[in-house]
Design an enzyme around this catalytic site. Structure first.
Site, PDB file in Angstrom:
ATOM      1  N   ARG A  29       0.836  -1.204   0.000  1.00  0.00           N
ATOM      2  CA  ARG A  29       0.000   0.000   0.000  1.00  0.00           C
ATOM      3  C   ARG A  29       0.874   1.258   0.000  1.00  0.00           C
ATOM      4  O   ARG A  29       1.898   1.314   0.702  1.00  0.00           O
ATOM      5  CB  ARG A  29      -0.944   0.002   1.216  1.00  0.00           C
ATOM      6  CG  ARG A  29      -1.928  -1.144   1.151  1.00  0.00           C
ATOM      7  CD  ARG A  29      -3.076  -1.024   2.125  1.00  0.00           C
ATOM      8  NE  ARG A  29      -3.795  -2.296   2.177  1.00  0.00           N
ATOM      9  CZ  ARG A  29      -4.685  -2.709   1.252  1.00  0.00           C
ATOM     10  NH1 ARG A  29      -4.988  -1.923   0.241  1.00  0.00           N
ATOM     11  NH2 ARG A  29      -5.258  -3.889   1.359  1.00  0.00           N
ATOM     12  N   HIS A 100       7.592   1.320 -10.773  1.00  0.00           N
ATOM     13  CA  HIS A 100       6.419   0.895  -9.999  1.00  0.00           C
ATOM     14  C   HIS A 100       5.145   1.220 -10.753  1.00  0.00           C
ATOM     15  O   HIS A 100       5.039   2.245 -11.419  1.00  0.00           O
ATOM     16  CB  HIS A 100       6.402   1.525  -8.596  1.00  0.00           C
ATOM     17  CG  HIS A 100       6.609   3.002  -8.569  1.00  0.00           C
ATOM     18  ND1 HIS A 100       7.851   3.587  -8.712  1.00  0.00           N
ATOM     19  CD2 HIS A 100       5.743   4.026  -8.402  1.00  0.00           C
ATOM     20  CE1 HIS A 100       7.734   4.904  -8.640  1.00  0.00           C
ATOM     21  NE2 HIS A 100       6.450   5.199  -8.468  1.00  0.00           N
TER      22      HIS A 100
HETATM   23  P1  DGP Z   1       5.840   8.206  -7.998  1.00  0.00           P
HETATM   24  O1  DGP Z   1       5.432   9.637  -7.868  1.00  0.00           O
HETATM   25  O2  DGP Z   1       5.170   7.559  -9.224  1.00  0.00           O
HETATM   26  O3  DGP Z   1       7.336   7.983  -7.974  1.00  0.00           O
HETATM   27  O4  DGP Z   1       5.211   7.454  -6.740  1.00  0.00           O
HETATM   28  C1  DGP Z   1       5.923   7.156  -5.587  1.00  0.00           C
HETATM   29  C2  DGP Z   1       4.918   6.757  -4.563  1.00  0.00           C
HETATM   30  O5  DGP Z   1       5.590   6.079  -3.527  1.00  0.00           O
HETATM   31  C3  DGP Z   1       4.156   7.904  -3.895  1.00  0.00           C
HETATM   32  O6  DGP Z   1       2.774   7.761  -4.170  1.00  0.00           O
HETATM   33  C4  DGP Z   1       4.432   7.754  -2.409  1.00  0.00           C
HETATM   34  C5  DGP Z   1       4.971   6.360  -2.286  1.00  0.00           C
HETATM   35  N1  DGP Z   1       5.999   6.157  -1.296  1.00  0.00           N
HETATM   36  C6  DGP Z   1       7.139   6.889  -1.146  1.00  0.00           C
HETATM   37  N2  DGP Z   1       7.898   6.391  -0.155  1.00  0.00           N
HETATM   38  C7  DGP Z   1       7.214   5.312   0.321  1.00  0.00           C
HETATM   39  C8  DGP Z   1       7.490   4.370   1.364  1.00  0.00           C
HETATM   40  O7  DGP Z   1       8.511   4.408   2.045  1.00  0.00           O
HETATM   41  N3  DGP Z   1       6.552   3.406   1.584  1.00  0.00           N
HETATM   42  C9  DGP Z   1       5.410   3.325   0.833  1.00  0.00           C
HETATM   43  N4  DGP Z   1       4.561   2.339   1.128  1.00  0.00           N
HETATM   44  N5  DGP Z   1       5.131   4.190  -0.146  1.00  0.00           N
HETATM   45  C10 DGP Z   1       6.015   5.175  -0.392  1.00  0.00           C
END
Ligand code: DGP
Length: 114
Positions: A29, A100
């Site tokens: 998530r 991702h």
């Molecule tokens: P993008 O903007 O496409 O690179 O999306 C990166 C996403 O990753 C953003 O929606 C927030 C999420 N994110 C960043 N750091 C973490 C983390 O440490 N854990 C989780 N679960 N999500 C994270």
């Protein structure tokens, strides 16, 4: 390439709310959800961006999408509908440089996205 937070999550070095994993794919998530369901699917292989994808990664990308389909069913959003997104580089808002796939659902989605 340098390691990222998602690389650490895929190796279990830092915690995440994992909803699915197999030998190639990990899904967890999003920390900052943009919809009632917001799951990130990553390949265990540390590909930095869509631009770095190679022909040999074709099966892996297929597995990412098959996992997204499975998770959408698990989350109960498959019939109503959902969105998958891959942001590539700065203009698209990519912030974590480990490929991702965002899976978003549980609310109506506008088009075009911002
Ligand atoms: P993008 O903007 O496409 O690179 O999306 C990166 C996403 O990753 C953003 O929606 C927030 C999420 N994110 C960043 N750091 C973490 C983390 O440490 N854990 C989780 N679960 N999500 C994270």
């Amino acid at each position: 390439m340098s390691d990222t937070i998602f690389g650490k999550i895929s190796r279990g070095e830092i915690p995440a709310d994992i909803v699915y994993q197999d030998e190639d794919v990990v899904a967890f998530r999003d920390l900052n959800p943009q919809a009632p369901t917001h799951v990130l699917l990553i390949p265990r292989k540390p590909i930095p961006t869509l631009n770095a994808l190679e022909a040999d990664d074709a099966l892996l990308v297929g597995r990412l999408f098959l996992a997204a389909r499975k998770i959408a069913e698990q989350e109960g959003i498959a019939a109503a509908g959902y969105r998958t997104v891959i942001n590539c580089n700065a203009a698209a808002g990519q912030t974590v440089f480990h490929l991702h796939l965002h899976l978003l659902g549980g609310r109506p989605m506008r088009w075009p996205p911002g």
